[in-house]
Scaffold this active site. Structure first.
Site, PDB file in Angstrom:
ATOM      1  NE  ARG A   1      -2.704 -44.587  -6.254  1.00 30.38           N
ATOM      2  CZ  ARG A   1      -2.419 -45.826  -6.652  1.00 30.38           C
ATOM      3  NH1 ARG A   1      -1.411 -46.482  -6.114  1.00 30.38           N
ATOM      4  NH2 ARG A   1      -3.141 -46.423  -7.592  1.00 30.38           N
TER       5      ARG A   1
ATOM      6  CG  ASP B   1     -13.606 -41.246  -9.949  1.00 34.36           C
ATOM      7  OD1 ASP B   1     -14.705 -41.776  -9.748  1.00 34.36           O
ATOM      8  OD2 ASP B   1     -12.943 -40.717  -9.038  1.00 34.36           O
TER       9      ASP B   1
ATOM     10  CG  ASP C   1     -15.118 -35.700 -13.712  1.00 36.31           C
ATOM     11  OD1 ASP C   1     -14.215 -36.302 -14.337  1.00 36.31           O
ATOM     12  OD2 ASP C   1     -15.106 -35.569 -12.485  1.00 36.31           O
TER      13      ASP C   1
ATOM     14  CG  ASP D   1     -12.558 -39.016 -16.591  1.00 41.72           C
ATOM     15  OD1 ASP D   1     -11.451 -39.521 -16.341  1.00 41.72           O
ATOM     16  OD2 ASP D   1     -13.279 -38.480 -15.723  1.00 41.72           O
TER      17      ASP D   1
HETATM   18  P1  B16 Z   1      -5.687 -43.931  -8.521  1.00 50.09           P
HETATM   19  P2  B16 Z   1     -10.149 -40.301 -13.689  1.00 50.09           P
HETATM   20  C1  B16 Z   1      -8.664 -40.135 -11.477  1.00 50.09           C
HETATM   21  O1  B16 Z   1      -9.569 -40.853 -12.271  1.00 50.09           O
HETATM   22  C2  B16 Z   1      -9.401 -39.459 -10.335  1.00 50.09           C
HETATM   23  O2  B16 Z   1     -10.266 -38.436 -10.842  1.00 50.09           O
HETATM   24  C3  B16 Z   1      -8.405 -38.802  -9.407  1.00 50.09           C
HETATM   25  O3  B16 Z   1      -9.074 -38.210  -8.308  1.00 50.09           O
HETATM   26  C4  B16 Z   1      -7.390 -39.855  -8.917  1.00 50.09           C
HETATM   27  O4  B16 Z   1      -6.405 -39.233  -8.106  1.00 50.09           O
HETATM   28  C5  B16 Z   1      -6.734 -40.504 -10.138  1.00 50.09           C
HETATM   29  O5  B16 Z   1      -7.735 -41.089 -10.948  1.00 50.09           O
HETATM   30  C6  B16 Z   1      -5.727 -41.570  -9.736  1.00 50.09           C
HETATM   31  O6  B16 Z   1      -6.411 -42.636  -9.138  1.00 50.09           O
HETATM   32  O7  B16 Z   1      -5.112 -43.562  -7.196  1.00 50.09           O
HETATM   33  O8  B16 Z   1      -6.812 -44.937  -8.438  1.00 50.09           O
HETATM   34  O9  B16 Z   1      -4.611 -44.365  -9.499  1.00 50.09           O
HETATM   35  O10 B16 Z   1     -11.084 -39.180 -13.345  1.00 50.09           O
HETATM   36  O11 B16 Z   1      -8.969 -39.880 -14.558  1.00 50.09           O
HETATM   37  O12 B16 Z   1     -10.852 -41.520 -14.227  1.00 50.09           O
HETATM   38 MG    MG Z   2     -12.733 -37.792 -13.899  1.00 53.15          MG
END
Ligand code: B16
Ligand code: MG
Length: 213
Positions: free
Chosen positions: A49, A11, A170, A9
């Site tokens: 999102r 983030d 995570d 993963d």
């Molecule tokens: P974006 P991951 C996720 O990343 C985040 O954990 C989550 O908080 C976020 O809303 C999602 O990406 C979408 O992100 O707005 O940049 O498309 O943990 O799956 O790497």
């Molecule tokens: Mg994550």
């Protein structure tokens, strides 16, 4: 079977942009007069999102049209991307660089499986744009975690069966997604306490004990 592929993963595993997500959503919520705090923010980990926005709007006192939702999400994303310009290699989470380098020495394939549509920008900022054998992100999938799509697509791109893959996650939504993909999952951070995770990691480096060699 030994794992031959590790799907990370992004983030919360490679780098943490949680605070940037929080501050960007907080600005939107404050402008709209909607209650938003860190507890609610915790529910957004691994979630797309638009699904994140839906969770935030649970506290809104009125309905928002589809067009209004698009505008709110786009504004949040602009704030978030602006914050991402601050991100550097120094922000890589502890142990990530060494773990990736050791996995490569062991000829283990590595992939990213992220819900984020900003994956390419994040990887560029932290200097990992060319390190992964496959990158699957929010732009490639219809259904985000806990749906298994992102991990199944990553495995397919690596030509690997699910049982050959170890997912590092995570978020609880990511743990569920990996399990639904038929993969073993190592939990870090919040997910280390998830009893559904196959392994609980104190540090991401711990995966080296059971991957390859
Ligand atoms: P974006 P991951 C996720 O990343 C985040 O954990 C989550 O908080 C976020 O809303 C999602 O990406 C979408 O992100 O707005 O940049 O498309 O943990 O799956 O790497
Ligand atoms: Mg994550």
């Amino acid at each position: 079977m030994r794992f031959t592929v590790v799907i990370f993963d992004l983030d919360g595993v490679i780098v943490s942009t949680d605070e940037y997500h929080y501050l960007s959503w907080k600005k939107i919520a404050d402008r709209e007069g909607i209650v938003f705090n860190r507890d609610i923010n915790n529910r957004l980990r691994g979630v797309s999102r638009m699904e994140s926005l839906a969770i935030i709007l649970e506290k809104a006192s009125r309905e928002y049209s589809a067009n209004e939702k698009e505008v709110l999400a786009a504004t949040k994303n602009a704030l978030y991307r602006e914050a991402l310009t601050e991100l550097t290699e120094q922000d890589l989470l502890p142990g990530i660089k060494e773990t990736i380098s050791e996995l490569k020495k062991r000829y283990i394939k590595i992939a990213i499986g992220s819900s984020s549509k900003n994956t390419a920008l994040i990887l560029k900022q932290v200097g990992l744009a060319h390190e992964f054998d496959a990158v699957v992100d929010g732009n490639d999938i219809k259904n985000s975690k806990p749906d298994p799509e992102v991990f199944l697509l990553a495995a397919a791109r690596m030509g690997a069966a699910p049982e050959q893959c170890l997912v590092v996650e995570d978020a609880d939504s990511g743990v569920d997604a990996a399990i639904r993909a038929g993969m073993k999952v190592a939990g870090v951070g919040q997910a280390a306490a998830n009893s559904k995770a196959s392994f609980a990691l104190g540090s991401v480096k711990d995966i080296l004990a059971f991957v390859g060699c």
